[in-house]
Write a protein that holds these residues in place. Structure first.
Motif, PDB file in Angstrom:
ATOM      1  N   ASN A 160       0.793  -1.262  -0.048  1.00  0.00           N
ATOM      2  CA  ASN A 160      -0.098   0.244  -0.087  1.00  0.00           C
ATOM      3  C   ASN A 160       0.818   1.192  -0.083  1.00  0.00           C
ATOM      4  N   TYR A 161       2.023   1.316  -0.795  1.00  0.00           N
ATOM      5  CA  TYR A 161       3.006   2.450  -0.709  1.00  0.00           C
ATOM      6  C   TYR A 161       2.147   3.463  -1.183  1.00  0.00           C
ATOM      7  N   LEU A 162       1.312   3.470  -2.373  1.00  0.00           N
ATOM      8  CA  LEU A 162       0.904   4.510  -3.014  1.00  0.00           C
ATOM      9  C   LEU A 162      -0.830   4.515  -2.930  1.00  0.00           C
ATOM     10  N   GLY A 163      -1.116   5.508  -2.224  1.00  0.00           N
ATOM     11  CA  GLY A 163      -2.421   5.515  -1.955  1.00  0.00           C
ATOM     12  C   GLY A 163      -3.163   6.943  -1.469  1.00  0.00           C
ATOM     13  N   THR A 164      -4.394   7.135  -1.189  1.00  0.00           N
ATOM     14  CA  THR A 164      -4.868   8.327  -0.347  1.00  0.00           C
ATOM     15  C   THR A 164      -5.972   7.987   0.775  1.00  0.00           C
ATOM     16  N   GLU A 176       7.467   1.381  10.965  1.00  0.00           N
ATOM     17  CA  GLU A 176       7.893   2.292   9.882  1.00  0.00           C
ATOM     18  C   GLU A 176       6.738   2.749   9.098  1.00  0.00           C
ATOM     19  N   CYS A 204       8.321   8.080   6.321  1.00  0.00           N
ATOM     20  CA  CYS A 204       7.156   7.631   6.822  1.00  0.00           C
ATOM     21  C   CYS A 204       6.062   9.121   7.028  1.00  0.00           C
ATOM     22  N   ARG A 205       4.975   8.720   7.355  1.00  0.00           N
ATOM     23  CA  ARG A 205       4.015   9.944   7.625  1.00  0.00           C
ATOM     24  C   ARG A 205       4.548  10.866   8.618  1.00  0.00           C
ATOM     25  N   LYS A 206       5.431  10.646   9.304  1.00  0.00           N
ATOM     26  CA  LYS A 206       5.802  11.569  10.256  1.00  0.00           C
ATOM     27  C   LYS A 206       6.888  12.209   9.627  1.00  0.00           C
ATOM     28  N   ALA A 242       1.453  13.330  -1.447  1.00  0.00           N
ATOM     29  CA  ALA A 242       0.285  13.059  -1.265  1.00  0.00           C
ATOM     30  C   ALA A 242       0.020  11.532  -1.133  1.00  0.00           C
ATOM     31  N   ILE A 243       0.525  10.793  -2.072  1.00  0.00           N
ATOM     32  CA  ILE A 243       0.214   9.509  -2.175  1.00  0.00           C
ATOM     33  C   ILE A 243       1.092   8.740  -1.834  1.00  0.00           C
ATOM     34  N   ALA A 244       2.307   8.894  -1.315  1.00  0.00           N
ATOM     35  CA  ALA A 244       3.221   7.989  -0.630  1.00  0.00           C
ATOM     36  C   ALA A 244       2.834   7.644   0.590  1.00  0.00           C
ATOM     37  N   HIS A 245       2.766   6.450   0.906  1.00  0.00           N
ATOM     38  CA  HIS A 245       2.252   6.128   2.388  1.00  0.00           C
ATOM     39  C   HIS A 245       0.878   6.909   2.867  1.00  0.00           C
ATOM     40  N   ARG A 246       0.146   7.244   1.413  1.00  0.00           N
ATOM     41  CA  ARG A 246      -0.919   8.147   1.744  1.00  0.00           C
ATOM     42  C   ARG A 246      -0.793   9.265   2.471  1.00  0.00           C
ATOM     43  N   GLY A 247       0.382  10.076   2.194  1.00  0.00           N
ATOM     44  CA  GLY A 247       0.405  11.245   2.655  1.00  0.00           C
ATOM     45  C   GLY A 247       1.598  11.521   3.710  1.00  0.00           C
ATOM     46  N   PRO A 270      -3.468  19.515   2.070  1.00  0.00           N
ATOM     47  CA  PRO A 270      -3.167  20.637   2.509  1.00  0.00           C
ATOM     48  C   PRO A 270      -1.664  20.274   2.739  1.00  0.00           C
TER      49      PRO A 270
END
Lengths: 388, 388
Positions: free
Chosen positions: A173-177, A346, B115-117, B137-142, B180
């Motif tokens: 799920n590396y690419l998603g929104t 991670e 990662c997302r942080k 925005a789409i890598a790791h859902r943002g 955003p």
């Protein structure tokens, strides 16, 4: 007026959505108003474009679906119009690794001239919902998505989620929104062609969410485990609907729908599950892997004194009665499996946060795992030993 | 318990964000605390990964930026750590047509183990902010995105937007999301290397947003047009900051940050601008095209009696004093240009909605364009005739 060489604007704001889930049967029968009802014209009265995508695996079992989609849209020509031929999308969890999965979906949406008031209708299992959902989310910055999950797993869990995604560069799920669907229509009629093995997979997410949030539902599952194992419709439908409802409530009412903080209680049992799916190259279905993952984490919780042994036994018994096998040869490679804890950290980022159970209905976040105790738990499960 | 063969759940929910814009000078000087301040560790105290991307065009003018990024992160080693080498991304509006633009950015983010942080820091013009923004925005859902706009245009408008995107399948911004940024740092020091032609481009978005929302700001622009044309810092900085602020206020306080309804007042003058950019193959810069677009729509408004002729002249005079040319050979092909109205409708979906002006500070949405009158307006502008 002095120039603002250092000025700061901080402005909180919010984005409002509506999450809509409907349970029905035979949603694509021309006389069923549900689907047409969730796809109103915008402006009203003007036929709105819809483009459908169907899971290849579902279509093998139910080739008539292509014609059904055409007929449904024709029967509602006053409000809907087909924007292009219905496309097939490769199904199954492994397909999410295909880097070419997204491109034809994006191209079909472009060719059909869909706009942000149009509808993308996707019928299939979780992987296809995820891939088509991602395409719909990034085409024109978001086209309205109508999900028709075709598996118990997608109905009970991911189909009501606000996420989508595909794997890339070796990362799940590396690419998603994050993108709420416009509506989810859970059509129990789509489940008939599922194998017993796939059919039971959805029940594990119901067990998971009952353990986290609803002791009465857990008892319902215990009382109806045999009926569920026999695919009895009334028990199945209540189980899937209640599971979907609990998932949806969690997402929409606990204040963090887009998972901006670290805690993800709905991922209970999932760190090991994700790793097991990878180790077995998706030979183990997601639901089967989550059953093992729940067994591991409840055994560990018993091991470290969080959860009482009796409750652990009850949970394992329910999973077995539902038809799940709680051991697997892949459990032998505990080192590899334990890497799942680090991958999970991670993916979340920052601190490790794993949901554990104190008792049924009472989850707790832990930020450290005692690796030696976890190894013992995994080893016990593999050997088929009960919790000590 | 009766099975839920037809049950519906409708659950409104909201997602909360904070929009943060800071104006400064020399953000990458090691002693400037602004950038480090918007990238706190999560959890606090733990050095957080940052990966930077720089616009190739900017880097040609300011090759020292690569070293500055490294030094800045080294100087803040207590809270930041570089996750990989700084990457270069092809700049300029035309680069958004490159279907291979996104892949290396996504790969770099994956390779760096963000990662997302973590933080993605992007320094550049609008096209690079848009492309890297989509990848983040789409890598790791943002992943958290820090924008450092390097053009007046991006500082005055798109840099504070909540959108990203690249062109695909021949459609402008076909792939993108609403997302955003974590923070926007407007560093006036980055503007020094811009050509006069690029420098003035941002002012047109200031004129646009003043016309829509702030008559006093419009008067400020009239009073300082010569100073702006001469790149006088105080006037420039106030103009960019006020424009950014008005754009941000619109996005965060008018109730539709993700543009789920049809109206997009900030697109005033943009239907023709988008078409002119395409017709001229981006020979006309976005700002230059918007200046012509504003001239067309105000002339049209005068033509159909919406806007008084005197005000139209005032607006055109301001644009000319700022250095914009309001005619262009491409205006000859009115048929081609008028297709922009239909593209605009299709992109929005549903009904046509175009923002027009009644007077300065008072926009109005119109849902039909009188094509004959629009042709007359375009023809007059091309011939350099004043509004009748």
């Amino acid at each position: 007026m002095t120039p603002p060489t250092h000025r700061e604007i901080t402005q909180p704001f919010e984005v409002r959505f509506t999450h809509r889930v409907i349970f029905t049967r035979h949603a694509l029968s021309a006389d069923n108003p549900v689907l047409a009802g969730v796809m109103p014209g915008d402006p009203p009265g003007k036929p709105t474009k819809v483009l459908a995508f169907i899971d290849s695996r579902l279509l093998e079992q139910s080739p008539g679906l292509l014609l059904q989609v055409d007929r449904y849209v024709q029967a509602h020509a006053g409000s809907l119009t087909l924007a292009g031929p219905t496309d097939t999308v490769e199904g199954g969890e492994a397909s999410k690794n295909n880097p070419r999965l997204l491109e034809p979906v994006l191209r079909a949406i472009a060719d059909a001239g869909l706009c942000r008031k149009s509808y993308v209708l996707v019928i299939g299992g979780g992987a296809v919902l995820d891939a088509v959902g991602l395409a719909a989310a990034i085409a024109h910055r978001g086209i309205r998505l109508i999900r028709l999950p075709s598996t118990t797993l997608a109905m009970a869990d991911s189909g009501v989620g606000v996420k989508n995604g595909i794997n890339a560069f070796g990362k799940k799920n590396y690419l998603g929104t994050f993108a709420p669907p416009w509506a989810v229509v859970n059509d129990f009629g789509l489940l008939d062609t599922l194998s017993d093995r796939d059919f039971r997979c959805g029940f594990v997410e119901a067990v998971k969410v009952a353990l986290l949030k609803d002791p009465a539902f857990f008892e319902y599952l215990e009382a109806h485990a045999e009926a569920l194992n026999k695919r009895e419709p009334s028990a199945t439908e209540h189980t899937l609907a209640r599971s979907a409802e609990l998932h949806l409530q969690h997402i929409t009412t606990t204040g963090d729908p887009y998972e901006m903080t670290a805690a993800r209680p709905l991922d209970f049992g999932h760190w090991a599950a994700h790793e097991l799916e990878t180790i077995t190259n998706y030979d183990l279905r997601h639901g089967e892997a989550v059953a093992v993952g729940l067994a591991i984490d409840t055994l560990y919780a018993a091991q470290v004194g969080l959860l009482d042994v009796q409750t652990t036994h009850r949970i394992h018994r329910l999973l077995r009665t539902l038809g799940f096998t709680l051991t697997h040869p892949a459990l032998k490679d505990t080192d590899r499996l334990l890497k799942g804890i680090e991958s999970f950290r991670e993916h979340l980022g920052g601190e490790l946060t794993i949901t554990m159970l104190q008792t049924i209905g009472r989850p707790v976040d832990v930020h450290a795992i005692d690796t030696a105790q976890m190894q013992i738990a995994i080893e016990k499960l593999r050997a088929g030993e009960p919790a000590a």
